[in-house]
Design an enzyme around this catalytic site. Structure first.
Site, mmCIF file in Angstrom:
data_model
loop_
_atom_site.group_PDB
_atom_site.id
_atom_site.type_symbol
_atom_site.label_atom_id
_atom_site.label_comp_id
_atom_site.label_asym_id
_atom_site.label_seq_id
_atom_site.Cartn_x
_atom_site.Cartn_y
_atom_site.Cartn_z
ATOM 1 N N LYS A 140 0.845 -1.205 0.000
ATOM 2 C CA LYS A 140 0.000 0.000 0.000
ATOM 3 C C LYS A 140 0.878 1.252 0.000
ATOM 4 C CE LYS A 140 -0.788 -0.477 4.968
ATOM 5 N NZ LYS A 140 -1.601 0.203 5.939
ATOM 6 N N ARG A 154 -9.813 -0.351 15.035
ATOM 7 C CA ARG A 154 -9.872 0.265 13.709
ATOM 8 C C ARG A 154 -10.939 -0.489 12.922
ATOM 9 N NH1 ARG A 154 -4.116 1.073 10.568
ATOM 10 N NH2 ARG A 154 -4.564 -1.046 9.929
ATOM 11 N N HIS A 188 -5.821 -7.552 12.988
ATOM 12 C CA HIS A 188 -4.569 -6.769 12.941
ATOM 13 C C HIS A 188 -4.148 -6.438 14.373
ATOM 14 C CE1 HIS A 188 -1.497 -4.419 11.030
ATOM 15 N NE2 HIS A 188 -1.954 -3.251 11.446
ATOM 16 N N ARG A 235 1.028 -10.884 6.666
ATOM 17 C CA ARG A 235 0.960 -9.644 5.876
ATOM 18 C C ARG A 235 2.262 -8.892 6.144
ATOM 19 N NH1 ARG A 235 -3.801 -9.724 8.631
ATOM 20 N NH2 ARG A 235 -3.130 -7.932 9.858
ATOM 21 N N TYR A 270 16.972 30.707 4.879
ATOM 22 C CA TYR A 270 15.891 31.516 5.460
ATOM 23 C C TYR A 270 16.054 31.643 6.969
ATOM 24 C CZ TYR A 270 13.355 30.943 1.044
ATOM 25 O OH TYR A 270 12.984 30.961 -0.266
ATOM 26 N N CYS A 304 15.051 24.345 2.595
ATOM 27 C CA CYS A 304 14.137 25.100 1.737
ATOM 28 C C CYS A 304 13.259 24.115 0.955
ATOM 29 C CB CYS A 304 14.917 25.963 0.750
ATOM 30 S SG CYS A 304 16.228 26.921 1.506
ATOM 31 N N MET A 305 12.390 24.653 0.122
ATOM 32 C CA MET A 305 11.466 23.800 -0.637
ATOM 33 C C MET A 305 12.216 22.834 -1.573
ATOM 34 S SD MET A 305 8.368 24.969 -3.155
ATOM 35 C CE MET A 305 7.473 25.909 -1.939
ATOM 36 N N ASP A 306 13.276 23.330 -2.208
ATOM 37 C CA ASP A 306 13.948 22.523 -3.241
ATOM 38 C C ASP A 306 15.434 22.320 -2.994
ATOM 39 O OD1 ASP A 306 11.472 23.091 -4.762
ATOM 40 O OD2 ASP A 306 12.369 25.092 -4.834
HETATM 41 N N1 PMH Z 1 -1.844 -5.438 7.726
HETATM 42 C C1 PMH Z 1 -2.511 -4.281 7.889
HETATM 43 C C2 PMH Z 1 -4.001 -4.334 8.019
HETATM 44 C C3 PMH Z 1 -1.822 -3.074 7.943
HETATM 45 O O1 PMH Z 1 -2.511 -1.947 8.097
HETATM 46 C C4 PMH Z 1 -0.404 -3.084 7.835
HETATM 47 C C5 PMH Z 1 0.419 -1.854 7.924
HETATM 48 C C6 PMH Z 1 0.242 -4.308 7.650
HETATM 49 C C7 PMH Z 1 -0.507 -5.471 7.611
HETATM 50 C C8 PMH Z 1 1.739 -4.432 7.521
HETATM 51 O O2 PMH Z 1 2.342 -4.085 8.726
HETATM 52 P P1 PMH Z 1 3.938 -3.944 8.819
HETATM 53 O O3 PMH Z 1 4.290 -2.871 7.867
HETATM 54 O O4 PMH Z 1 4.170 -3.531 10.237
HETATM 55 O O5 PMH Z 1 4.491 -5.262 8.463
HETATM 56 N N2 PMH Z 1 -0.287 -0.700 8.254
HETATM 57 C C9 PMH Z 1 0.236 0.449 8.733
HETATM 58 C C10 PMH Z 1 -0.536 1.546 9.054
HETATM 59 O O6 PMH Z 1 -1.836 1.570 8.885
HETATM 60 N N3 PMH Z 1 0.185 2.506 9.547
HETATM 61 O O7 PMH Z 1 1.449 2.078 9.563
HETATM 62 C C11 PMH Z 1 1.500 0.800 9.064
#
Ligand code: PMH
Length: 379
Positions: free
Chosen positions: A35, A133, A163, A215, A261, A307-309
């Site tokens: 993601k 969550r 999770h 995961r 700056y 700075c920005m860049d």
């Molecule tokens: N599964 C779920 C539902 C997650 O949200 C995440 C990471 C992972 C697996 C993977 O976790 P890891 O990167 O610790 O292995 N989610 C997030 C989050 O929402 N903010 O930071 C990490």
């Protein structure tokens, strides 16, 4: 690529991290979490490297991330975040599995019209065992959701998951309570779906659960989930990303000259300053003022406001324009780890690569090959 500022992503490191996790977890199914554009590394390239390393599926946060990936990845893709029931058919048409987050979500999708020829939607039931969550709370809600899924011809029950909130912490109390709550639910369900998954990187590294998928997110990128887990790793992790630029200008300041700056830095003697073509618009945020970078294998500080860049560094001597500067990664014997960058600004390593903006091209490395995201070979 006309500006010499780039992030390098070592795909062999991603592959190796996945291979090692797979061995550590006795051949478990590894779901590569890509993601947020692969935690800033690039989701397509990371997904392909992870699959080569033995991952068997891919996870993303939203349908908008899943659909473009579908065109280059054949493996199963799961959306971990909430998908509006009105887009359920879009997910199904693209062969993307989604998260069933509560009973009303399941009801809504189960009662929606399903055009003829649309394949069934694969769903993973999400149980909230203590993260607070997404997810259903309690056995009753889970059993009701399973019943609805099984009664619905256009839903296919593929997975169940939860999770963990604290698997990266020394105190295992909540982590164990979450596992127990999940196991209680597993015992009560009529049969388990093909995929059961609870562990993120921290949980998978510390205590892989039997017959479950992992995961795998942060540690697939070679980063520690936390300092505590980093001290107890079962195998070495290989950081995939490094960030580099080159000196754009080198100048000598005299005593009393100031930099950037706000004139927050003033030279107290004659000294060399290098100007770097990277700034907060690249994700190298202002809070990193005072932090180190590497040049010729040495640590030198960022001076004055970022700075920005652009930003400026103090040099121990004159250097030529074009000299390579590494913001994190290795140079000679020295290395700046992402954890160190994160600690400096009071955040976690996850956040730093995610912050790197689109303006920073990602250069991918595999063996001796190097290429840009658009597949243009550089060497
Ligand atoms: N599964 C779920 C539902 C997650 O949200 C995440 C990471 C992972 C697996 C993977 O976790 P890891 O990167 O610790 O292995 N989610 C997030 C989050 O929402 N903010 O930071 C990490």
């Amino acid at each position: 690529m006309y500006r010499p500022t780039w992030a390098e992503v070592d795909l062999d490191a991603i592959k190796r991290n996945v291979e090692q996790m797979k061995v550590h977890a006795n051949g478990a199914h590894i779901m590569a979490v890509v993601k947020a554009n692969g935690y800033g590394h690039g989701d397509r390239q990371v997904a392909l490297a992870a699959l080569q390393g033995g991952a068997t599926s891919i996870a993303v946060a939203c349908l908008d991330e899943a659909i473009p990936l579908r065109s280059c990845v054949k493996a199963p893709i799961l959306v971990l975040g909430a998908v509006d029931p009105k887009f359920a058919t879009v997910a199904a048409e693209n062969d993307i599995a989604v998260t069933a987050l509560d009973v009303s979500w399941v009801e809504s999708v189960a009662t929606s019209s399903w055009p003829k020829g649309t394949p069934p939607l694969r769903v993973h039931l999400k149980v909230d065992t203590g993260m607070g969550r997404l997810g259903m709370k309690g056995r009753g809600e889970v059993l009701r959701a399973i019943e609805l899924v099984q009664l619905c011809a256009h839903l296919e029950w593929e997975g169940i998951y939860t999770h963990f909130a604290t698997a990266d912490e020394e105190d295992t109390d909540l982590w164990i309570r979450q596992q127990q709550a999940f196991d209680e639910i597993l015992k009560k369900i009529p049969f388990a779906p093909p995929l059961v998954h609870t562990s993120n990187s921290a949980a998978g590294l510390r205590m892989p659960r039997r017959n479950e998928a992992i995961r795998f997110g942060i540690s697939m990128y070679g980063l520690n989930p936390s300092a505590y887990v980093g001290e107890h790793l079962p195998f070495p992790l290989h950081p995939a990303m490094s960030l580099h630029t080159e000196l754009a200008q080198v100048k000598q300041l005299q005593k009393g000259d100031s930099v950037s700056y706000g004139a927050t830095y003033t030279a107290d003697d004659s000294q060399w300053i290098g100007v770097l073509p990277i700034g907060y618009a690249d994700g190298w945020i202002r809070a990193l003022q005072g932090f180190d970078v590497l040049i010729a294998g040495m640590r030198v500080p960022i001076v004055g406001r970022i700075c920005m860049d652009q930003c400026m560094i103090k040099l121990p001597r004159e250097f030529p324009v074009g000299e390579r500067v590494t913001l994190f990664g290795k140079q000679g014997q020295e290395e700046i780890l992402l954890n160190e960058v994160a600690n400096y600004i009071g955040t976690i390593s996850y956040e730093i690569p995610c912050l790197l903006s689109q303006r920073v091209p990602r250069i991918y490395k595999r063996g001796s090959e190097r290429w840009l995201e658009n597949d243009l070979f550089i060497k």
